[in-house]
Design an enzyme around this catalytic site. Structure first.
Site, PDB file in Angstrom:
ATOM      1  N   GLU A  13     -39.493   4.908  27.079  1.00  0.00           N
ATOM      2  CA  GLU A  13     -39.037   5.529  25.816  1.00  0.00           C
ATOM      3  C   GLU A  13     -39.000   7.053  25.880  1.00  0.00           C
ATOM      4  O   GLU A  13     -39.021   7.807  24.778  1.00  0.00           O
ATOM      5  CB  GLU A  13     -40.222   5.149  24.779  1.00  0.00           C
ATOM      6  CG  GLU A  13     -40.789   3.843  24.511  1.00  0.00           C
ATOM      7  CD  GLU A  13     -42.031   3.715  23.627  1.00  0.00           C
ATOM      8  OE1 GLU A  13     -41.905   3.767  22.348  1.00  0.00           O
ATOM      9  OE2 GLU A  13     -43.167   3.428  24.212  1.00  0.00           O
ATOM     10  N   SER A 137     -42.040   0.433  21.323  1.00  0.00           N
ATOM     11  CA  SER A 137     -40.573   0.353  21.044  1.00  0.00           C
ATOM     12  C   SER A 137     -40.167  -0.775  21.194  1.00  0.00           C
ATOM     13  O   SER A 137     -38.763  -0.976  21.490  1.00  0.00           O
ATOM     14  CB  SER A 137     -39.734   1.459  21.557  1.00  0.00           C
ATOM     15  OG  SER A 137     -39.984   2.992  21.142  1.00  0.00           O
ATOM     16  N   TYR A 203     -33.351   1.315  17.153  1.00  0.00           N
ATOM     17  CA  TYR A 203     -32.663   2.679  17.443  1.00  0.00           C
ATOM     18  C   TYR A 203     -31.130   2.650  17.386  1.00  0.00           C
ATOM     19  O   TYR A 203     -30.581   3.718  17.794  1.00  0.00           O
ATOM     20  CB  TYR A 203     -33.086   3.266  18.955  1.00  0.00           C
ATOM     21  CG  TYR A 203     -34.860   3.117  18.955  1.00  0.00           C
ATOM     22  CD1 TYR A 203     -35.355   4.282  18.061  1.00  0.00           C
ATOM     23  CD2 TYR A 203     -35.543   2.424  19.607  1.00  0.00           C
ATOM     24  CE1 TYR A 203     -36.728   4.531  18.011  1.00  0.00           C
ATOM     25  CE2 TYR A 203     -36.794   2.562  19.607  1.00  0.00           C
ATOM     26  CZ  TYR A 203     -37.476   3.522  18.689  1.00  0.00           C
ATOM     27  OH  TYR A 203     -38.756   3.598  18.823  1.00  0.00           O
ATOM     28  N   ARG A 240     -49.131   4.485  12.761  1.00  0.00           N
ATOM     29  CA  ARG A 240     -48.258   3.520  11.930  1.00  0.00           C
ATOM     30  C   ARG A 240     -48.673   2.102  12.273  1.00  0.00           C
ATOM     31  O   ARG A 240     -49.014   1.632  13.364  1.00  0.00           O
ATOM     32  CB  ARG A 240     -46.894   3.645  12.188  1.00  0.00           C
ATOM     33  CG  ARG A 240     -45.926   3.017  11.172  1.00  0.00           C
ATOM     34  CD  ARG A 240     -44.311   2.917  11.677  1.00  0.00           C
ATOM     35  NE  ARG A 240     -44.124   1.866  12.633  1.00  0.00           N
ATOM     36  CZ  ARG A 240     -43.618   2.228  13.980  1.00  0.00           C
ATOM     37  NH1 ARG A 240     -43.301   3.343  14.142  1.00  0.00           N
ATOM     38  NH2 ARG A 240     -43.451   1.277  14.669  1.00  0.00           N
ATOM     39  N   ASP A 242     -48.188  -2.004  12.260  1.00  0.00           N
ATOM     40  CA  ASP A 242     -47.119  -2.992  12.004  1.00  0.00           C
ATOM     41  C   ASP A 242     -47.783  -4.136  11.684  1.00  0.00           C
ATOM     42  O   ASP A 242     -48.728  -4.659  12.433  1.00  0.00           O
ATOM     43  CB  ASP A 242     -46.310  -2.910  13.354  1.00  0.00           C
ATOM     44  CG  ASP A 242     -45.479  -1.812  13.689  1.00  0.00           C
ATOM     45  OD1 ASP A 242     -45.154  -0.820  12.487  1.00  0.00           O
ATOM     46  OD2 ASP A 242     -45.183  -1.340  14.593  1.00  0.00           O
ATOM     47  N   GLU A 255     -49.657  -4.488  15.637  1.00  0.00           N
ATOM     48  CA  GLU A 255     -50.086  -3.419  16.662  1.00  0.00           C
ATOM     49  C   GLU A 255     -50.205  -2.217  15.810  1.00  0.00           C
ATOM     50  O   GLU A 255     -49.777  -2.102  14.686  1.00  0.00           O
ATOM     51  CB  GLU A 255     -48.996  -3.271  17.858  1.00  0.00           C
ATOM     52  CG  GLU A 255     -47.625  -3.267  17.143  1.00  0.00           C
ATOM     53  CD  GLU A 255     -46.542  -3.135  18.465  1.00  0.00           C
ATOM     54  OE1 GLU A 255     -46.721  -1.736  18.929  1.00  0.00           O
ATOM     55  OE2 GLU A 255     -46.175  -3.756  18.960  1.00  0.00           O
ATOM     56  N   ASN A 257     -49.597   2.039  16.402  1.00  0.00           N
ATOM     57  CA  ASN A 257     -48.635   3.134  16.912  1.00  0.00           C
ATOM     58  C   ASN A 257     -49.545   4.541  16.633  1.00  0.00           C
ATOM     59  O   ASN A 257     -49.455   5.047  15.558  1.00  0.00           O
ATOM     60  CB  ASN A 257     -47.187   3.125  16.751  1.00  0.00           C
ATOM     61  CG  ASN A 257     -46.499   1.853  16.805  1.00  0.00           C
ATOM     62  OD1 ASN A 257     -46.285   1.621  17.980  1.00  0.00           O
ATOM     63  ND2 ASN A 257     -46.549   1.011  15.948  1.00  0.00           N
TER      64      ASN A 257
END
Length: 288
Positions: A13, A137, A203, A240, A242, A255, A257
């Protein structure tokens, strides 16, 4: 205030980390801080001792930056930093351990098994999700429909991980909830064009649509679960969470982050804006 922004790094990443770091650097300079960019290089300790920052803003995604290793280094050097500590970072980075803790706290997460190289895969429920236990990601994410596809996907992942997760596929919607300073922000639904929210969908501009939830009851439920998850892993400052919400309306945590992206397409600053917190104020809150 003198702030070092750690960015780049050695993970898959790296490019996203550089974009995150540039956005943070710009905001810090606009706030009047002396902001200095550093990459994760061999002379990092010497450079940090020379600079003597008041704080480090870790913008390193993935291994080495998001897994507790650089946090441990900063603890040893006695330098304060933004974000979670060693334990929370390490636990959240390993999706297998994250899910074990969620399950212990009775927070819903899809069924799964963890597989290490050389182990027999005990899984017969399809479709299934296959992914590395320690990457972010959506790198190395596969949806498989039978045993052959499962084994092929696992074999491909050994080049980037030592542990693979095979997880129950939940048919439903992708929703994420950002946490800023122990407050859950408005949930965002993610609608990828290709049906799966992979690296390209995250992205590439135009590959996904983002909408804030109109269902207030579901939004409150997700915010509560996100905060419980954040606290269960003893996280700090920001994260964050998810989710996958099934077609029947049941939420599952996928998960967490600990260093969310801060690029122009990133969901964390998007949620902050919805709450009335612009990018510069968000950065100010995080370094305060």
């Amino acid at each position: 205030m003198k702030v070092v922004v750690l960015m780049g790094g050695r993970s898959a990443e790296r490019e996203i980390s550089l974009r995150t770091g540039e956005a943070i650097l710009k905001a810090l300079k606009e706030l009047g801080c002396e902001a200095i960019a550093l990459d994760l290089e061999e002379n990092l300790c010497e450079r940090l001792r020379e600079i003597k920052p008041d704080k480090v803003f870790i913008a390193l995604h993935g291994p080495y930056g998001e897994d507790g290793r650089v946090q441990g280094l900063l603890d040893i050097l006695g330098i304060p930093y933004v974000g979670s500590g060693v334990l929370g970072s390490a636990l959240a980075m390993d999706k297998d351990f994250t899910k074990k803790i969620l399950r212990f706290h009775q927070i819903p997460t899809p069924d799964w098994v963890a597989v290490r190289r050389g182990e027999e895969v005990s899984w017969n429920h399809f479709p299934a999700v296959v992914k590395p236990a320690d990457q972010g990601s959506s790198i190395g994410l596969f949806v498989v429909n039978d045993r052959k596809e499962l084994e092929t996907a696992i074999e491909k992942l050994w080049s980037i991980t030592q542990k693979v997760l095979v997880e129950e596929f939940i048919k439903g919607r992708d929703i994420t909830v950002a946490i800023l300073k122990d407050e859950a922000l408005p949930p965002i639904e993610i609608k990828p064009q290709k049906g799966i929210y992979d690296y390209e969908s995250k992205y590439t501009k135009g590959m996904s649509q983002y909408e804030f939830l109109e269902d207030e009851t579901l939004a409150r439920e997700l915010q509560e679960l996100a905060l419980r998850s954040h606290r269960a892993l003893e996280l700090k400052d920001l994260s964050r969470v998810d989710f996958r919400v099934s077609d029947e309306g049941k939420p599952f945590v996928l998960e967490i982050n600990t260093i969310p992206g801060m690029t122009e397409l990133s969901l964390f600053p998007m949620a902050c804006r919805k709450k009335g917190i612009d990018f510069k104020r968000m950065i100010s809150m995080l370094i305060s």
